[in-house]
Design an enzyme around this catalytic site. Structure first.
Site, PDB file in Angstrom:
ATOM      1  N   ARG A  81       0.903  -1.131   0.073  1.00  0.00           N
ATOM      2  CA  ARG A  81       0.078   0.008  -0.042  1.00  0.00           C
ATOM      3  C   ARG A  81       0.766   1.024  -0.050  1.00  0.00           C
ATOM      4  O   ARG A  81       0.862   2.183  -0.723  1.00  0.00           O
ATOM      5  CB  ARG A  81      -1.007   0.008   1.337  1.00  0.00           C
ATOM      6  CG  ARG A  81      -1.742   1.328   1.457  1.00  0.00           C
ATOM      7  CD  ARG A  81      -2.514   1.156   2.339  1.00  0.00           C
ATOM      8  NE  ARG A  81      -3.595   0.292   2.159  1.00  0.00           N
ATOM      9  CZ  ARG A  81      -4.148  -0.720   2.968  1.00  0.00           C
ATOM     10  NH1 ARG A  81      -4.087  -0.283   4.024  1.00  0.00           N
ATOM     11  NH2 ARG A  81      -5.150  -1.505   2.708  1.00  0.00           N
ATOM     12  N   TYR A  82       1.813   1.370   0.743  1.00  0.00           N
ATOM     13  CA  TYR A  82       2.926   2.532   0.766  1.00  0.00           C
ATOM     14  C   TYR A  82       4.092   1.916  -0.081  1.00  0.00           C
ATOM     15  O   TYR A  82       4.440   0.980   0.067  1.00  0.00           O
ATOM     16  CB  TYR A  82       3.129   2.704   2.256  1.00  0.00           C
ATOM     17  CG  TYR A  82       2.223   2.898   3.256  1.00  0.00           C
ATOM     18  CD1 TYR A  82       1.560   4.050   3.612  1.00  0.00           C
ATOM     19  CD2 TYR A  82       1.900   1.873   4.217  1.00  0.00           C
ATOM     20  CE1 TYR A  82       0.555   4.063   4.479  1.00  0.00           C
ATOM     21  CE2 TYR A  82       0.853   1.791   4.940  1.00  0.00           C
ATOM     22  CZ  TYR A  82       0.248   3.061   5.088  1.00  0.00           C
ATOM     23  OH  TYR A  82      -0.834   3.411   6.262  1.00  0.00           O
TER      24      TYR A  82
ATOM     25  N   ARG B 130      -9.041  -8.694   9.784  1.00  0.00           N
ATOM     26  CA  ARG B 130      -9.006  -9.346   8.828  1.00  0.00           C
ATOM     27  C   ARG B 130      -9.618 -10.624   8.661  1.00  0.00           C
ATOM     28  O   ARG B 130      -9.005 -11.767   8.313  1.00  0.00           O
ATOM     29  CB  ARG B 130      -7.548  -9.693   8.417  1.00  0.00           C
ATOM     30  CG  ARG B 130      -6.797  -9.657   7.134  1.00  0.00           C
ATOM     31  CD  ARG B 130      -5.260  -9.538   7.105  1.00  0.00           C
ATOM     32  NE  ARG B 130      -4.935  -8.066   6.945  1.00  0.00           N
ATOM     33  CZ  ARG B 130      -3.751  -7.600   7.819  1.00  0.00           C
ATOM     34  NH1 ARG B 130      -2.887  -8.308   8.578  1.00  0.00           N
ATOM     35  NH2 ARG B 130      -3.251  -6.406   7.515  1.00  0.00           N
TER      36      ARG B 130
ATOM     37  N   ASP C  90      -7.073   3.931   9.917  1.00  0.00           N
ATOM     38  CA  ASP C  90      -6.735   3.459   8.619  1.00  0.00           C
ATOM     39  C   ASP C  90      -7.888   3.709   7.874  1.00  0.00           C
ATOM     40  O   ASP C  90      -8.937   3.364   7.764  1.00  0.00           O
ATOM     41  CB  ASP C  90      -6.624   1.922   8.728  1.00  0.00           C
ATOM     42  CG  ASP C  90      -5.332   1.212   7.838  1.00  0.00           C
ATOM     43  OD1 ASP C  90      -5.292   1.920   6.604  1.00  0.00           O
ATOM     44  OD2 ASP C  90      -5.011   0.334   7.864  1.00  0.00           O
TER      45      ASP C  90
ATOM     46  N   CYS D 119      -3.923 -18.240  14.473  1.00  0.00           N
ATOM     47  CA  CYS D 119      -3.751 -17.448  15.349  1.00  0.00           C
ATOM     48  C   CYS D 119      -3.878 -18.425  16.628  1.00  0.00           C
ATOM     49  O   CYS D 119      -4.779 -19.521  16.527  1.00  0.00           O
ATOM     50  CB  CYS D 119      -4.801 -16.499  15.627  1.00  0.00           C
ATOM     51  SG  CYS D 119      -4.567 -15.168  14.003  1.00  0.00           S
TER      52      CYS D 119
ATOM     53  N   ARG E 197       7.183   0.433   2.151  1.00  0.00           N
ATOM     54  CA  ARG E 197       6.722  -1.036   3.025  1.00  0.00           C
ATOM     55  C   ARG E 197       5.707  -1.865   2.441  1.00  0.00           C
ATOM     56  O   ARG E 197       4.870  -1.493   1.995  1.00  0.00           O
ATOM     57  CB  ARG E 197       6.767  -0.851   4.653  1.00  0.00           C
ATOM     58  CG  ARG E 197       5.360   0.278   4.764  1.00  0.00           C
ATOM     59  CD  ARG E 197       5.919   1.302   6.128  1.00  0.00           C
ATOM     60  NE  ARG E 197       4.771   1.971   6.640  1.00  0.00           N
ATOM     61  CZ  ARG E 197       4.238   2.959   6.282  1.00  0.00           C
ATOM     62  NH1 ARG E 197       4.880   3.549   5.194  1.00  0.00           N
ATOM     63  NH2 ARG E 197       3.466   3.925   6.936  1.00  0.00           N
TER      64      ARG E 197
ATOM     65  N   CYS F 232      -9.751 -13.420  17.753  1.00  0.00           N
ATOM     66  CA  CYS F 232     -10.269 -11.998  18.202  1.00  0.00           C
ATOM     67  C   CYS F 232     -11.460 -11.838  17.351  1.00  0.00           C
ATOM     68  O   CYS F 232     -11.233 -11.623  16.293  1.00  0.00           O
ATOM     69  CB  CYS F 232      -9.327 -10.893  18.306  1.00  0.00           C
ATOM     70  SG  CYS F 232      -7.684 -11.174  18.762  1.00  0.00           S
TER      71      CYS F 232
ATOM     72  N   LYS G 203      -2.786   4.682   6.897  1.00  0.00           N
ATOM     73  CA  LYS G 203      -3.054   5.054   8.370  1.00  0.00           C
ATOM     74  C   LYS G 203      -2.651   6.391   8.609  1.00  0.00           C
ATOM     75  O   LYS G 203      -1.577   6.818   8.031  1.00  0.00           O
ATOM     76  CB  LYS G 203      -2.225   4.251   9.101  1.00  0.00           C
ATOM     77  CG  LYS G 203      -2.721   2.852   9.336  1.00  0.00           C
ATOM     78  CD  LYS G 203      -1.986   2.030  10.330  1.00  0.00           C
ATOM     79  CE  LYS G 203      -2.025   0.625  10.230  1.00  0.00           C
ATOM     80  NZ  LYS G 203      -1.511   0.028   8.864  1.00  0.00           N
TER      81      LYS G 203
ATOM     82  N   ASP H  59     -11.622  -0.554  12.579  1.00  0.00           N
ATOM     83  CA  ASP H  59     -11.909  -0.454  11.175  1.00  0.00           C
ATOM     84  C   ASP H  59     -13.471  -0.766  10.747  1.00  0.00           C
ATOM     85  O   ASP H  59     -14.013  -1.612  11.397  1.00  0.00           O
ATOM     86  CB  ASP H  59     -10.829  -1.390  10.122  1.00  0.00           C
ATOM     87  CG  ASP H  59      -9.518  -0.990  10.296  1.00  0.00           C
ATOM     88  OD1 ASP H  59      -9.464   0.341  10.388  1.00  0.00           O
ATOM     89  OD2 ASP H  59      -8.547  -1.999  10.592  1.00  0.00           O
TER      90      ASP H  59
ATOM     91  N   CYS I 299     -11.419  -9.047  14.860  1.00  0.00           N
ATOM     92  CA  CYS I 299     -10.470  -9.075  13.785  1.00  0.00           C
ATOM     93  C   CYS I 299     -10.662  -8.119  12.455  1.00  0.00           C
ATOM     94  O   CYS I 299     -11.618  -8.528  11.936  1.00  0.00           O
ATOM     95  CB  CYS I 299     -10.112 -10.280  13.438  1.00  0.00           C
ATOM     96  SG  CYS I 299      -8.464 -10.595  12.325  1.00  0.00           S
TER      97      CYS I 299
HETATM   98  C1  LIG Z   1      -0.477  -0.816   8.998  1.00  0.00           C
HETATM   99  C2  LIG Z   1       0.116  -1.201   7.765  1.00  0.00           C
HETATM  100  C3  LIG Z   1       1.556  -1.138   7.438  1.00  0.00           C
HETATM  101  C4  LIG Z   1       2.350  -0.541   8.779  1.00  0.00           C
HETATM  102  O1  LIG Z   1       2.136   0.966   8.862  1.00  0.00           O
HETATM  103  P1  LIG Z   1       3.024   1.567   9.930  1.00  0.00           P
HETATM  104  O2  LIG Z   1       2.494   2.976   9.863  1.00  0.00           O
HETATM  105  O3  LIG Z   1       4.563   1.718   9.207  1.00  0.00           O
HETATM  106  O4  LIG Z   1       2.875   0.881  11.207  1.00  0.00           O
HETATM  107  C5  LIG Z   1       1.975  -1.304   6.201  1.00  0.00           C
HETATM  108  N1  LIG Z   1       1.043  -1.842   5.444  1.00  0.00           N
HETATM  109  C6  LIG Z   1      -0.125  -2.110   5.587  1.00  0.00           C
HETATM  110  C7  LIG Z   1      -0.915  -2.493   4.279  1.00  0.00           C
HETATM  111  C8  LIG Z   1      -0.604  -1.656   6.760  1.00  0.00           C
HETATM  112  O5  LIG Z   1      -2.102  -2.046   6.711  1.00  0.00           O
HETATM  113  S1  SF4 Z   2      -6.759  -9.415  15.699  1.00  0.00           S
HETATM  114 FE1  SF4 Z   2      -7.193 -11.244  13.870  1.00  0.00          FE
HETATM  115  S2  SF4 Z   2      -5.007 -11.745  13.307  1.00  0.00           S
HETATM  116 FE2  SF4 Z   2      -4.591 -10.482  15.286  1.00  0.00          FE
HETATM  117  S3  SF4 Z   2      -4.503 -12.128  16.761  1.00  0.00           S
HETATM  118 FE3  SF4 Z   2      -6.673 -11.532  16.630  1.00  0.00          FE
HETATM  119  S4  SF4 Z   2      -7.651 -12.929  15.007  1.00  0.00           S
HETATM  120 FE4  SF4 Z   2      -5.681 -13.176  14.891  1.00  0.00          FE
END
Ligand SMILES: *Cc1c(COP(=O)(O)O)cnc(C)c1O
Ligand code: SF4
Length: 377
Positions: A118-119, A140, A336, A131, A122, A135, A343, A299, A138
């Protein structure tokens, strides 16, 4: 409790904890006993309606909790922060607030399956769907716990190739699911392969296992981390009662091997959305040697809106923390942005105004009473 043997062992084995994890409603009830549930605010768990719902929800997003983590729960407390984070709730499949399972459009920013770019600088590598504890909030949950999303071997080479080819990438974040659910040998291979890529400045591991299964931090794993120094581990603690003495021991072990340890939390309704809890969480984190990094605004993911706290409340908490906690015990509150915006920090407005004629900035301090002036050069 029906797991006394596990608790008596001194050096507990993380794989045994996983094997003995609680996965069904029957096991959950057994863990505490029907009698205890009957006389608790969670007595609804015994209703056939709830049992039915539990099984349905479980099909969408698995229920699983380690005996260790469940042992931190108190079923006499109706807002028990442990239970609120793990108990399936029918609002997860009846969410009329948020309809999108992927509002951050992670899948659209994925040049290779399971790599999110995305960025420019990174990438986030979705490396495991497992996991130790699932949670309910979550972000995702569209993938996590779903075996069909586990493709580490299938896409391994193309992901490493992609990172090698893109020299703008400064950091790789191993995430999931939980990267520490992988075997030591595989973790070592990944770190070794990444460390050979010269344009990378940083390797980061996002894990909740230190919270939910601290025995995962074995001497052998820590030796691997030491070998691939420097690494950053971002833990995920949401409530001060998650920071136990075993957690503190394990954090010390990690830090002795040169790992930088940060924490990210999610701001969660009735769990940590009060000043005393957030203050204590951040203080206990620094006492354990962990720097609070991010506090996430929830989110807009389908099935999580019942955990949501207003942004206004989040900003208020941040305002109250400053001046009350040491600066190093204050995380950055972030949101985010939907659609893949990334973010951004959300801060109380300390800068009141700028007067271009006088060239003066007017500020509030942490008390938000008096005004202070700063001259522009
Ligand atoms: C959160 C996230 C990161 C890391 O972001 P930082 O601000 O550097 O902690 C990188 N890629 C994705 C897709 C993210 O959701
Ligand atoms: S937030 Fe989602 S990915 Fe993170 S530990 Fe909990 S269930 Fe696993």
């Amino acid at each position: 409790m029906n797991f006394p043997l596990i608790y008596k062992e001194k050096d507990k084995n993380w794989k045994i904890e996983i094997q003995n994890s609680i996965r069904t409603i029957e096991e959950l009830i057994d863990f505490f006993s029907v009698e205890q549930f009957k006389n608790s605010p969670f007595s609804y768990i015994l209703d056939s309606d709830y049992k039915e719902n539990f099984k349905n929800i479980n099909k969408h997003f698995r229920f699983q909790v380690t005996p260790y983590y469940l042992s931190l729960a108190n079923i006499q407390n109706k807002t028990c922060p442990i239970l609120l984070q793990i108990l399936p709730d029918k609002r997860e499949i009846l969410d009329s607030h948020f309809l999108d399972l992927d509002p951050l459009k992670e899948e659209d920013n994925s040049p290779v399956p399971n790599l999110i770019h995305r960025y420019p600088d990174r990438v986030l590598w979705y490396i495991s769907h497992h996991c130790a504890v699932y949670c309910r909030f979550c972000m995702r949950k569209r993938k996590v716990s779903n075996p069909s999303s586990n493709t580490i071997h299938k896409f391994y080479t193309s992901i490493i190739q992609y990172i090698k080819k893109h020299s703008t990438i400064k950091e790789v974040i191993l995430s999931g699911g939980d990267p520490l659910s992988l075997e030591d040998s595989l973790i070592e291979k990944i770190l070794s392969d990444l460390k050979q890529i010269n344009h990378l400045y940083s390797i980061r591991i996002h894990t909740r296992m230190i919270t939910t299964l601290p025995y995962r931090i074995t001497d052998k794993l820590v030796q691997i981390f030491d070998k691939y120094y420097p690494l950053t581990i971002v833990t995920h603690f949401n409530h001060p009662i998650e920071i136990t003495s075993i957690v503190k021991e394990k954090i010390k072990l990690l830090k002795k091997s040169g790992v930088t340890v940060l924490n990210q939390s999610v701001l969660l309704k009735n769990i940590n959305d009060s000043l005393p809890v957030m203050e204590k969480l951040c203080l206990e984190l620094i006492k354990a040697g962990i720097k609070p990094y991010y506090l996430h605004h929830c989110d807009e993911v389908y099935g999580t809106s019942h955990f949501r706290v207003s942004m206004k409340k989040g900003i208020e908490l941040m305002q109250q923390l400053r001046g009350r906690n040491p600066g190093i015990a204050i995380p950055l509150f972030v949101v985010d942005l939907p659609g893949g915006g990334g973010k951004v920090p959300i801060q109380p407005e300390y800068l009141l105004k700028f007067d271009p004629e006088e060239k003066i900035y007017y500020f509030y301090n942490y008390e938000f009473k008096n005004i202070y002036k700063i001259y522009e050069i």
